[in-house]
Design a protein around this motif. Structure first.
Motif, PDB file in Angstrom:
ATOM      1  N   SER A 105      64.817  13.823 -22.628  1.00  0.00           N
ATOM      2  CA  SER A 105      66.070  13.808 -23.390  1.00  0.00           C
ATOM      3  C   SER A 105      67.279  14.237 -22.579  1.00  0.00           C
ATOM      4  CB  SER A 105      65.935  14.724 -24.612  1.00  0.00           C
ATOM      5  OG  SER A 105      65.607  16.046 -24.211  1.00  0.00           O
ATOM      6  N   LYS A 106      67.092  15.144 -21.641  1.00  0.00           N
ATOM      7  CA  LYS A 106      68.199  15.627 -20.820  1.00  0.00           C
ATOM      8  C   LYS A 106      67.831  15.470 -19.359  1.00  0.00           C
ATOM      9  CE  LYS A 106      71.164  19.620 -19.897  1.00  0.00           C
ATOM     10  NZ  LYS A 106      71.424  21.056 -20.184  1.00  0.00           N
ATOM     11  N   ILE A 107      68.576  14.638 -18.638  1.00  0.00           N
ATOM     12  CA  ILE A 107      68.241  14.319 -17.252  1.00  0.00           C
ATOM     13  C   ILE A 107      69.470  14.532 -16.381  1.00  0.00           C
ATOM     14  CG2 ILE A 107      67.368  12.549 -15.685  1.00  0.00           C
ATOM     15  CD1 ILE A 107      66.387  11.065 -18.285  1.00  0.00           C
ATOM     16  N   GLU A 108      69.322  15.316 -15.345  1.00  0.00           N
ATOM     17  CA  GLU A 108      70.397  15.551 -14.383  1.00  0.00           C
ATOM     18  C   GLU A 108      69.967  15.030 -13.022  1.00  0.00           C
ATOM     19  OE1 GLU A 108      73.307  16.699 -15.116  1.00  0.00           O
ATOM     20  OE2 GLU A 108      72.950  17.446 -17.157  1.00  0.00           O
ATOM     21  N   SER A 109      70.900  14.424 -12.281  1.00  0.00           N
ATOM     22  CA  SER A 109      70.605  13.943 -10.935  1.00  0.00           C
ATOM     23  C   SER A 109      71.466  14.679  -9.918  1.00  0.00           C
ATOM     24  CB  SER A 109      70.845  12.428 -10.834  1.00  0.00           C
ATOM     25  OG  SER A 109      72.183  12.100 -11.174  1.00  0.00           O
ATOM     26  N   TYR A 110      70.863  14.989  -8.784  1.00  0.00           N
ATOM     27  CA  TYR A 110      71.534  15.728  -7.712  1.00  0.00           C
ATOM     28  C   TYR A 110      71.188  15.068  -6.376  1.00  0.00           C
ATOM     29  CZ  TYR A 110      71.770  19.233 -11.449  1.00  0.00           C
ATOM     30  OH  TYR A 110      71.990  19.881 -12.639  1.00  0.00           O
ATOM     31  N   ALA A 111      71.718  15.638  -5.288  1.00  0.00           N
ATOM     32  CA  ALA A 111      71.480  15.017  -3.986  1.00  0.00           C
ATOM     33  C   ALA A 111      71.305  16.049  -2.885  1.00  0.00           C
ATOM     34  CB  ALA A 111      72.641  14.086  -3.623  1.00  0.00           C
TER      35      ALA A 111
ATOM     36  N   SER B 227      74.289   9.741   0.118  1.00  0.00           N
ATOM     37  CA  SER B 227      73.243  10.745  -0.116  1.00  0.00           C
ATOM     38  C   SER B 227      71.909  10.174   0.353  1.00  0.00           C
ATOM     39  CB  SER B 227      73.150  11.083  -1.601  1.00  0.00           C
ATOM     40  OG  SER B 227      74.359  11.642  -2.065  1.00  0.00           O
ATOM     41  N   ARG B 228      71.083  11.016   0.939  1.00  0.00           N
ATOM     42  CA  ARG B 228      69.814  10.540   1.502  1.00  0.00           C
ATOM     43  C   ARG B 228      68.613  10.812   0.604  1.00  0.00           C
ATOM     44  NH1 ARG B 228      69.714  10.845   8.034  1.00  0.00           N
ATOM     45  NH2 ARG B 228      71.780   9.968   8.420  1.00  0.00           N
ATOM     46  N   ARG B 229      68.685  11.871  -0.168  1.00  0.00           N
ATOM     47  CA  ARG B 229      67.553  12.228  -1.025  1.00  0.00           C
ATOM     48  C   ARG B 229      68.098  12.582  -2.408  1.00  0.00           C
ATOM     49  NH1 ARG B 229      62.266  13.830   0.151  1.00  0.00           N
ATOM     50  NH2 ARG B 229      62.722  13.784   2.383  1.00  0.00           N
ATOM     51  N   TRP B 230      67.601  11.882  -3.416  1.00  0.00           N
ATOM     52  CA  TRP B 230      68.030  12.147  -4.782  1.00  0.00           C
ATOM     53  C   TRP B 230      67.035  13.097  -5.465  1.00  0.00           C
ATOM     54  CZ3 TRP B 230      68.394   6.223  -5.888  1.00  0.00           C
ATOM     55  CH2 TRP B 230      69.577   5.703  -5.319  1.00  0.00           C
TER      56      TRP B 230
ATOM     57  N   ASP C 287      60.072  21.780 -24.347  1.00  0.00           N
ATOM     58  CA  ASP C 287      61.094  22.423 -23.527  1.00  0.00           C
ATOM     59  C   ASP C 287      60.687  22.475 -22.051  1.00  0.00           C
ATOM     60  OD1 ASP C 287      63.705  23.520 -23.534  1.00  0.00           O
ATOM     61  OD2 ASP C 287      62.883  25.530 -23.240  1.00  0.00           O
ATOM     62  N   GLY C 288      59.658  21.706 -21.694  1.00  0.00           N
ATOM     63  CA  GLY C 288      59.184  21.682 -20.316  1.00  0.00           C
ATOM     64  C   GLY C 288      60.153  20.969 -19.381  1.00  0.00           C
ATOM     65  N   ILE C 289      59.984  21.222 -18.077  1.00  0.00           N
ATOM     66  CA  ILE C 289      60.904  20.687 -17.065  1.00  0.00           C
ATOM     67  C   ILE C 289      60.120  19.926 -15.993  1.00  0.00           C
ATOM     68  CG2 ILE C 289      62.533  21.304 -15.226  1.00  0.00           C
ATOM     69  CD1 ILE C 289      63.397  23.675 -16.932  1.00  0.00           C
ATOM     70  N   PHE C 290      60.632  18.766 -15.625  1.00  0.00           N
ATOM     71  CA  PHE C 290      60.073  17.928 -14.556  1.00  0.00           C
ATOM     72  C   PHE C 290      61.119  17.814 -13.456  1.00  0.00           C
ATOM     73  CE2 PHE C 290      58.969  13.260 -13.374  1.00  0.00           C
ATOM     74  CZ  PHE C 290      58.191  13.678 -12.300  1.00  0.00           C
ATOM     75  N   ILE C 291      60.755  18.206 -12.245  1.00  0.00           N
ATOM     76  CA  ILE C 291      61.666  18.160 -11.094  1.00  0.00           C
ATOM     77  C   ILE C 291      61.011  17.327  -9.995  1.00  0.00           C
ATOM     78  CG2 ILE C 291      62.999  19.491  -9.420  1.00  0.00           C
ATOM     79  CD1 ILE C 291      62.677  21.933 -11.232  1.00  0.00           C
ATOM     80  N   PHE C 292      61.726  16.343  -9.481  1.00  0.00           N
ATOM     81  CA  PHE C 292      61.166  15.529  -8.392  1.00  0.00           C
ATOM     82  C   PHE C 292      62.293  14.992  -7.521  1.00  0.00           C
ATOM     83  CE2 PHE C 292      62.113  12.445 -11.684  1.00  0.00           C
ATOM     84  CZ  PHE C 292      62.503  11.299 -11.015  1.00  0.00           C
ATOM     85  N   ASP C 293      61.908  14.484  -6.359  1.00  0.00           N
ATOM     86  CA  ASP C 293      62.888  13.850  -5.475  1.00  0.00           C
ATOM     87  C   ASP C 293      62.376  12.484  -5.014  1.00  0.00           C
ATOM     88  OD1 ASP C 293      61.010  14.341  -3.496  1.00  0.00           O
ATOM     89  OD2 ASP C 293      62.288  15.614  -2.276  1.00  0.00           O
ATOM     90  N   VAL C 294      63.318  11.630  -4.612  1.00  0.00           N
ATOM     91  CA  VAL C 294      63.010  10.308  -4.068  1.00  0.00           C
ATOM     92  C   VAL C 294      64.013  10.000  -2.952  1.00  0.00           C
ATOM     93  CG1 VAL C 294      62.017   9.371  -6.193  1.00  0.00           C
ATOM     94  CG2 VAL C 294      64.482   9.163  -5.774  1.00  0.00           C
ATOM     95  N   HIS C 295      63.645   9.043  -2.128  1.00  0.00           N
ATOM     96  CA  HIS C 295      64.613   8.549  -1.149  1.00  0.00           C
ATOM     97  C   HIS C 295      65.711   7.768  -1.870  1.00  0.00           C
ATOM     98  CE1 HIS C 295      62.525   9.830   2.366  1.00  0.00           C
ATOM     99  NE2 HIS C 295      61.503   9.019   2.212  1.00  0.00           N
ATOM    100  N   SER C 296      66.919   7.873  -1.357  1.00  0.00           N
ATOM    101  CA  SER C 296      68.036   7.102  -1.910  1.00  0.00           C
ATOM    102  C   SER C 296      68.004   5.669  -1.386  1.00  0.00           C
ATOM    103  CB  SER C 296      69.359   7.758  -1.515  1.00  0.00           C
ATOM    104  OG  SER C 296      69.578   7.588  -0.123  1.00  0.00           O
ATOM    105  N   LEU C 297      68.813   4.815  -1.992  1.00  0.00           N
ATOM    106  CA  LEU C 297      68.977   3.448  -1.478  1.00  0.00           C
ATOM    107  C   LEU C 297      69.518   3.481  -0.059  1.00  0.00           C
ATOM    108  CD1 LEU C 297      70.529   1.559  -4.538  1.00  0.00           C
ATOM    109  CD2 LEU C 297      68.123   1.650  -3.847  1.00  0.00           C
TER     110      LEU C 297
END
Length: 242
Positions: free
Chosen positions: A216-222, A233-236, A130-140
């Motif tokens: 198993s469950k992945i959400e993307s934001y910006a 969007s500049r940062r995902w 039930d752990g959570i991984f949160i990260f960001d990357v530059h967008s295309l």
């Protein structure tokens, strides 16, 4: 350049307001998780803020100099953070955690998709159920349209910073050429040059790699908001549940 001087350089050119935005985003998505590993912690600004909020924080970085600064920052703030010198390409033998974060587009410094997959695999393995991984990357858009030919110069009486960006050799990659001039003695400046290479991928590619790791469950934001990415969007951001 001494680590004290390097800390001054790093913190001087970093937009400090971003730390609050990463902090706010994290707490909207941590779902009450208290035990956290922060990857690529740098000079520890965000790790210290997590600790101030009552989290049990372990923070990892590849740079011994950065960790020296981070340790000093935590001591001055009177908070307890466990700092670990290590490479996020090898996350074995550093414990298990309820949550992992990796911000400031640190994933984009990985050489290729194989390296990104290696990080995702390592994070998945050390996360508790039930752990959570949160990260960001530059967008295309940020890599392909905003960064090319970007130029930024900043100067004070004792410090100057030059940043020039150019398209890299690989698809969706960028090269940042950084030059620092820091006053060591009166009228005597030291110069340090750095090349930073970053690379990003499509959202679909990130999702595939995360699924391959087992998430198993992945959400993307910006752009620090709880809104879906669009073409400018500049940062995902990705919030991934084990």
């Amino acid at each position: 350049m001494s680590y004290e001087t390097f800390a001054f350089v790093y913190d001087e050119v970093m937009d400090a307001s971003l730390y609050q935005r990463w902090l706010d985003f994290s707490f909207r998505h941590l779902n009450g998780k208290k035990q956290i590993l922060e990857l690529a912690c740098g000079t520890g600004a965000l790790a210290v803020e997590f600790a101030k909020k009552g989290l049990d924080v372990t923070a990892l970085d590849l740079s011994e100099e950065m960790l020296m600064v981070a340790t000093q920052r935590a001591t001055q703030a009177a908070v307890n953070v466990q700092f670990v010198e290590g490479d996020m390409l090898d996350l074995t033998n550093i414990g298990s955690y309820e949550a992992v974060t990796c911000f400031s587009d640190s994933i984009c410094y990985m050489e290729d998709e194989m390296a990104v997959q290696q990080v995702f695999d390592g994070v998945y393995q050390l996360l508790k159920e039930d752990g959570i991984f949160i990260f960001d990357v530059h967008s295309l858009y940020q890599i392909d349209e905003v960064f090319p030919d970007y130029s930024y110069h900043y100067q004070t009486d004792e410090f100057a910073f030059l940043w020039e960006s150019y398209l890299g050799k690989n698809p969706h990659s960028i090269e940042h050429f950084l030059t620092f001039f820091v006053e060591e003695d009166e009228d005597l400046f030291s110069r340090v040059d750095e090349l930073h290479q970053e690379r990003t991928y499509t959202i679909a590619a990130y999702l595939t790699m995360l699924e391959n790791a087992g998430f198993s469950k992945i959400e993307s934001y910006a752009d620090f908001m709880d809104t879906k990415p669009n073409e400018k969007s500049r940062r995902w951001f990705f919030v991934c549940k084990k």
